[in-house]
Scaffold this active site. Structure first.
Site, PDB file in Angstrom:
ATOM      1  N   HIS A   1     -11.924   9.985   7.118  1.00  0.00           N
ATOM      2  CA  HIS A   1     -11.611   8.460   7.499  1.00  0.00           C
ATOM      3  C   HIS A   1     -11.839   7.841   8.420  1.00  0.00           C
ATOM      4  O   HIS A   1     -11.894   7.293   9.576  1.00  0.00           O
ATOM      5  CB  HIS A   1     -10.834   8.412   6.205  1.00  0.00           C
ATOM      6  CG  HIS A   1     -10.523   6.292   6.570  1.00  0.00           C
ATOM      7  ND1 HIS A   1     -11.628   5.433   6.271  1.00  0.00           N
ATOM      8  CD2 HIS A   1      -9.247   5.705   6.124  1.00  0.00           C
ATOM      9  CE1 HIS A   1     -10.670   4.384   5.848  1.00  0.00           C
ATOM     10  NE2 HIS A   1      -9.653   4.773   5.986  1.00  0.00           N
TER      11      HIS A   1
ATOM     12  N   ARG B   1      -1.679   9.031   0.998  1.00  0.00           N
ATOM     13  CA  ARG B   1      -2.855   9.000   1.228  1.00  0.00           C
ATOM     14  C   ARG B   1      -3.359  10.941   0.730  1.00  0.00           C
ATOM     15  O   ARG B   1      -4.374  11.250   0.317  1.00  0.00           O
ATOM     16  CB  ARG B   1      -3.472   9.173   2.862  1.00  0.00           C
ATOM     17  CG  ARG B   1      -4.270   7.501   2.226  1.00  0.00           C
ATOM     18  CD  ARG B   1      -4.581   6.994   3.443  1.00  0.00           C
ATOM     19  NE  ARG B   1      -4.511   5.784   3.827  1.00  0.00           N
ATOM     20  CZ  ARG B   1      -5.711   4.606   4.406  1.00  0.00           C
ATOM     21  NH1 ARG B   1      -5.885   4.420   5.383  1.00  0.00           N
ATOM     22  NH2 ARG B   1      -5.290   3.222   4.115  1.00  0.00           N
TER      23      ARG B   1
ATOM     24  N   ARG C   1      -1.990   8.753   9.133  1.00  0.00           N
ATOM     25  CA  ARG C   1      -1.706   7.454  10.007  1.00  0.00           C
ATOM     26  C   ARG C   1      -0.530   6.386   8.939  1.00  0.00           C
ATOM     27  O   ARG C   1      -2.026   6.920   7.373  1.00  0.00           O
ATOM     28  CB  ARG C   1      -2.799   6.606   9.899  1.00  0.00           C
ATOM     29  CG  ARG C   1      -2.852   5.104  10.312  1.00  0.00           C
ATOM     30  CD  ARG C   1      -4.638   5.012  10.174  1.00  0.00           C
ATOM     31  NE  ARG C   1      -5.013   4.823   9.071  1.00  0.00           N
ATOM     32  CZ  ARG C   1      -5.628   3.649   8.702  1.00  0.00           C
ATOM     33  NH1 ARG C   1      -6.042   3.073   8.982  1.00  0.00           N
ATOM     34  NH2 ARG C   1      -6.232   4.653   7.502  1.00  0.00           N
TER      35      ARG C   1
ATOM     36  N   GLU D   1       1.183  -1.261   0.131  1.00  0.00           N
ATOM     37  CA  GLU D   1       0.012  -0.207  -0.204  1.00  0.00           C
ATOM     38  C   GLU D   1       0.748   0.758  -0.349  1.00  0.00           C
ATOM     39  O   GLU D   1       1.867   0.704   0.180  1.00  0.00           O
ATOM     40  CB  GLU D   1      -0.985  -0.194   1.133  1.00  0.00           C
ATOM     41  CG  GLU D   1      -2.071  -0.883   1.184  1.00  0.00           C
ATOM     42  CD  GLU D   1      -2.694  -0.642   2.468  1.00  0.00           C
ATOM     43  OE1 GLU D   1      -2.218   0.502   3.557  1.00  0.00           O
ATOM     44  OE2 GLU D   1      -3.879  -1.364   2.265  1.00  0.00           O
TER      45      GLU D   1
HETATM   46  C1  LIG Z   1     -14.325   1.882   4.913  1.00  0.00           C
HETATM   47  C2  LIG Z   1     -13.146   1.219   5.939  1.00  0.00           C
HETATM   48  C3  LIG Z   1     -12.445   0.916   5.732  1.00  0.00           C
HETATM   49  C4  LIG Z   1     -11.169   0.647   6.831  1.00  0.00           C
HETATM   50  N1  LIG Z   1     -10.408  -0.524   6.174  1.00  0.00           N
HETATM   51  C5  LIG Z   1      -9.189  -0.568   7.004  1.00  0.00           C
HETATM   52  C6  LIG Z   1      -8.065  -1.574   6.072  1.00  0.00           C
HETATM   53  O1  LIG Z   1      -7.916  -1.703   6.092  1.00  0.00           O
HETATM   54  N2  LIG Z   1      -6.989  -1.756   7.653  1.00  0.00           N
HETATM   55  C7  LIG Z   1      -7.006  -0.942   8.741  1.00  0.00           C
HETATM   56  O2  LIG Z   1      -6.100  -1.253   9.971  1.00  0.00           O
HETATM   57  N3  LIG Z   1      -7.572  -0.197   9.049  1.00  0.00           N
HETATM   58  C8  LIG Z   1      -8.968  -0.225   8.419  1.00  0.00           C
HETATM   59  N4  LIG Z   1     -10.763   0.678   8.623  1.00  0.00           N
HETATM   60  C9  LIG Z   1     -10.492   1.812   9.945  1.00  0.00           C
HETATM   61  C10 LIG Z   1      -9.838   1.118  11.009  1.00  0.00           C
HETATM   62  O3  LIG Z   1     -11.272   0.346  10.799  1.00  0.00           O
HETATM   63  C11 LIG Z   1     -10.445   1.427  12.368  1.00  0.00           C
HETATM   64  O4  LIG Z   1      -9.792   2.583  12.535  1.00  0.00           O
HETATM   65  C12 LIG Z   1     -10.539   0.765  13.435  1.00  0.00           C
HETATM   66  O5  LIG Z   1     -11.576  -0.881  12.965  1.00  0.00           O
HETATM   67  C13 LIG Z   1     -11.136   0.864  14.898  1.00  0.00           C
HETATM   68  O6  LIG Z   1     -11.272  -0.338  15.516  1.00  0.00           O
HETATM   69  P1  LIG Z   1     -12.355   0.317  16.907  1.00  0.00           P
HETATM   70  O7  LIG Z   1     -12.427  -0.760  17.814  1.00  0.00           O
HETATM   71  O8  LIG Z   1     -11.444   1.069  17.680  1.00  0.00           O
HETATM   72  O9  LIG Z   1     -13.251   1.201  16.831  1.00  0.00           O
HETATM   73  P2  LIG Z   1     -14.355   0.294  15.863  1.00  0.00           P
HETATM   74  O10 LIG Z   1     -14.380  -0.927  15.221  1.00  0.00           O
HETATM   75  O11 LIG Z   1     -15.338   1.735  15.332  1.00  0.00           O
HETATM   76  O12 LIG Z   1     -15.349   0.072  17.307  1.00  0.00           O
HETATM   77  C14 LIG Z   1     -16.009   1.141  17.867  1.00  0.00           C
HETATM   78  C15 LIG Z   1     -17.234   1.189  18.627  1.00  0.00           C
HETATM   79  O13 LIG Z   1     -18.212   1.504  19.252  1.00  0.00           O
HETATM   80  C16 LIG Z   1     -18.947   1.283  19.674  1.00  0.00           C
HETATM   81  N5  LIG Z   1     -19.965   2.465  20.302  1.00  0.00           N
HETATM   82  C17 LIG Z   1     -19.677   4.180  19.867  1.00  0.00           C
HETATM   83  N6  LIG Z   1     -19.899   4.686  20.530  1.00  0.00           N
HETATM   84  C18 LIG Z   1     -21.098   4.140  21.137  1.00  0.00           C
HETATM   85  C19 LIG Z   1     -21.261   4.081  22.654  1.00  0.00           C
HETATM   86  N7  LIG Z   1     -21.495   5.864  23.012  1.00  0.00           N
HETATM   87  N8  LIG Z   1     -22.257   3.583  23.413  1.00  0.00           N
HETATM   88  C20 LIG Z   1     -21.826   2.402  22.776  1.00  0.00           C
HETATM   89  N9  LIG Z   1     -20.874   2.133  22.541  1.00  0.00           N
HETATM   90  C21 LIG Z   1     -20.449   2.997  20.987  1.00  0.00           C
HETATM   91  C22 LIG Z   1     -19.665   1.074  18.396  1.00  0.00           C
HETATM   92  O14 LIG Z   1     -21.087   0.952  17.612  1.00  0.00           O
HETATM   93  C23 LIG Z   1     -18.957   0.213  18.138  1.00  0.00           C
HETATM   94  O15 LIG Z   1     -18.952  -0.945  18.184  1.00  0.00           O
HETATM   95  C24 LIG Z   1     -11.057   1.018   7.850  1.00  0.00           C
HETATM   96  C25 LIG Z   1     -11.748   2.083   8.525  1.00  0.00           C
HETATM   97  C26 LIG Z   1     -13.329   2.058   6.820  1.00  0.00           C
HETATM   98  C27 LIG Z   1     -14.500   3.006   8.251  1.00  0.00           C
END
Ligand SMILES: Cc1cc2nc3c(=O)[nH]c(=O)nc-3n(C[C@H](O)[C@H](O)[C@H](O)COP(=O)(O)OP(=O)(O)OC[C@H]3O[C@@H](n4cnc5c(N)ncnc54)[C@H](O)[C@@H]3O)c2cc1C
Length: 544
Positions: free
Chosen positions: A353, A293, A388, A131
């Site tokens: 993003h 990016r 990032r 990438e």
């Molecule tokens: C379309 C897309 C593609 C991506 N592709 C990649 C990739 O290929 N590789 C990579 O490294 N990263 C990628 N990313 C970024 C990566 O997915 C995220 O940064 C990472 O998954 C974040 O993980 P997390 O567990 O911190 O949060 P998240 O996976 O966003 O989870 C947050 C959780 O908190 C919950 N939540 C939020 N507010 C509340 C509340 N008030 N009360 C209770 N629950 C709540 C939500 O419902 C969710 O379950 C991508 C992101 C997107 C949107």
């Protein structure tokens, strides 16, 4: 420097003595990779209550596509992965944190495989993609471009077998509860139950980022920055709020969601072209389509302006029919709008993003308030610096989820009081109701998203940022004094609080660095700005 006095301590009026209370060792908020990984680390030794505001699979993690970065095969090395991560961070990454995360990557992959995740292979060997910003092929992917689904499925399968983890879906965390400065749990809400209290010895925030503050975003609807806003109201320190990453290529078809088109597509030969079919990235950067990016996002915006077009295109037509197999998710989404990715160009634009800033934590995931932790996108660990590197965020979520879980385990099983809530202090909060009339929440939300996109977007100026700051302050003046009883109102209040913090941090940083591009200060200024911007409620902004 100004304070943000409009943000009150709690969003709702409550009295813990009158609400149902759940007692647990640890409450984890969220159900993305960071939350689940943290919970798994603590079971079966601790009782964990995991709250998520929608379904378990509704998270950025689930929709992640391109993959996860890990130096798993020669000639790639942890050192090279570190060097690339530090280069992307533009001087603001914490080297020790980078080492900690990158060095743990191969083991994270091993663990996921042990738990059932299947990464794509070619001829019996891992298929490793490249990438933008990575100096070597380093991206492991699964189900083509559905890596998030595969990783989440493996984590959820493991979660299912854990008797000490109590999962509650559709449970919206409204506010962190504090006794003095110490976080003692969460005030939450469920449609069937109303408000309830979770009293916990430790609280782990893993609520993800802020994408829905922007009109154009790759993020699902749950991504409204609740955890960041909750932490801010409770008094925790937030860092780097000016740094939000924009993804250069999001499907741009009116009526379609803004589906992300993974960077791996360009890594494997996809070209950005304009309406006339001209590949233009070489005009903007020596790495062409593989430029970082932020460079690609700005180049697209610039090119759209000079060609007076509203979109550019990703061209994969020279890559053969196999692209449908390699990128099945994207092929399916595009085909729903009549586009065959092997034969036609895909209309794209950049969109918001990934939130680099967040709740400031130390190397073990501890936030600035006692008994509060944060991991994943909601946290600011120091890994990403000012930009990032693609595919480092799933990795960060998994590594910090594990570290945070371990830290909490050590604290709670190592003799420290297991659950200080055993004799819980009554907490109550009165809020004076606003005398103003009804509000159209959707209207304010749309206005906020537009101004964030226009004024606190890819290219920023003093004038635009100051205008956004003033507008959001105005909206705050009649939204933040309301008392809502449903998530839509709380989310809007959270987003307004954060929008203003982001505007203010972006105003303060009078230079260009990483994802923060100030056209009125186009140079990187290491003499003044090799520093972070920190904010906490009721405190002056700090630059250090
Ligand atoms: C379309 C897309 C593609 C991506 N592709 C990649 C990739 O290929 N590789 C990579 O490294 N990263 C990628 N990313 C970024 C990566 O997915 C995220 O940064 C990472 O998954 C974040 O993980 P997390 O567990 O911190 O949060 P998240 O996976 O966003 O989870 C947050 C959780 O908190 C919950 N939540 C939020 N507010 C509340 C509340 N008030 N009360 C209770 N629950 C709540 C939500 O419902 C969710 O379950 C991508 C992101 C997107 C949107």
């Amino acid at each position: 420097m100004r304070r943000h006095a409009q943000v009150r301590r709690y969003l709702v009026a409550f009295d813990t003595a009158r609400l149902p209370q759940v007692f647990t060792d640890v409450v984890v908020l969220g159900s993305g990779v960071a939350a689940i990984r943290a919970a798994l680390e603590m079971a079966p030794h601790l009782h964990v209550t995991l709250l998520t505001k929608s379904r378990l699979t509704e998270s950025n993690s689930y929709y992640a596509q391109g993959g996860i970065a890990a130096a798993v095969a020669p000639p790639d090395t942890v050192e090279k992965h570190m060097a690339d991560t530090l280069a992307a961070g533009c001087g603001l990454s914490d080297e020790a944190v980078v080492r900690q995360v990158v060095a743990a990557a191969p083991d994270c992959i091993r663990e996921l495989v042990e738990w059932g995740a299947v990464f794509d292979q070619v001829d019996g060997r891992l298929s490793i993609a490249r990438e933008g910003g990575h100096s070597a092929p380093r991206i492991l992917h699964a189900r083509g471009d559905e890596t998030g689904k595969e990783i989440t499925a493996a984590l959820l399968a493991r979660l299912k077998g854990q008797k000490t983890i109590d999962v509650r879906e559709d449970a919206f965390a409204v506010d962190l509860l504090t006794a003095g400065q110490t976080v003692v749990g969460v005030l939450a809400w469920h449609a069937a139950q109303g408000l309830f209290v979770v009293r916990a010895g430790r609280t782990v925030l893993a609520t993800g980022g802020v994408g829905r503050l922007y009109r154009e975003t790759t993020n699902p609807e749950v991504t409204t920055g609740d955890g960041l806003a909750m932490a801010y109201r409770a008094g925790a320190v937030l860092a780097d709020m000016e740094f939000i990453q924009f993804h250069p290529t999001t499907l741009y078809i009116a009526g379609a969601g803004r589906h992300l088109i993974s960077e791996t597509v360009r890594g494997e030969g996809g070209r950005l072209v304009d309406k006339a079919g001209r590949a233009f990235m070489a005009d903007y950067h020596p790495m062409g389509d593989l430029a970082p990016r932020d460079v690609v996002s700005r180049a697209i915006i610039d090119h759209m302006r000079t060609t007076a077009e509203t979109q550019v295109f990703l061209d994969l037509t020279h890559m053969g029919r196999n692209v449908r197999k390699r990128f099945p998710g994207m092929a399916k989404t595009c085909s729903e709008f009549g586009i065959d990715i092997a034969a036609e160009r895909i209309p794209v634009r950049p969109s918001a993003h990934y939130m680099i800033g967040g709740v400031k934590v130390d190397a073990a995931g501890r936030a600035s308030l006692p008994h509060l932790y944060a991991c994943g996108e909601v946290a600011s660990t120091g890994l990403h610096g000012a930009n990032r590197l693609g595919s480092n965020s799933l990795l960060e979520g998994l590594v910090y989820g594990r570290l945070t879980g371990r830290q909490v385990m050590e604290e709670l099983t190592g003799g420290s009081s297991r659950n200080p809530a055993e004799t819980p202090e009554r907490i109550h909060n009165g809020v004076r109701r606003s005398t103003r009339g009804e509000l159209n929440l959707t209207d304010v939300h749309n206005s906020l998203r537009s101004v964030m996109w226009r004024n606190i977007g890819i290219v920023r100026t003093q004038e635009d940022l100051a205008e956004a700051d003033a507008l959001i302050e105005f909206w705050q003046s009649y939204v933040l004094d309301k008392v809502f009883d449903q998530p839509a109102g709380w989310e809007l209040q959270n987003m307004l609080a954060l929008g203003r913090l982001m505007a203010h941090a972006a105003l303060l940083r009078t230079e260009t660095r990483g994802v923060h591009y100030r056209s009125d200060y186009p140079e990187r200024d290491d003499d003044h700005w090799l520093r972070h911007i920190l904010t906490a409620r009721d405190q002056e902004w700090r630059i250090e």
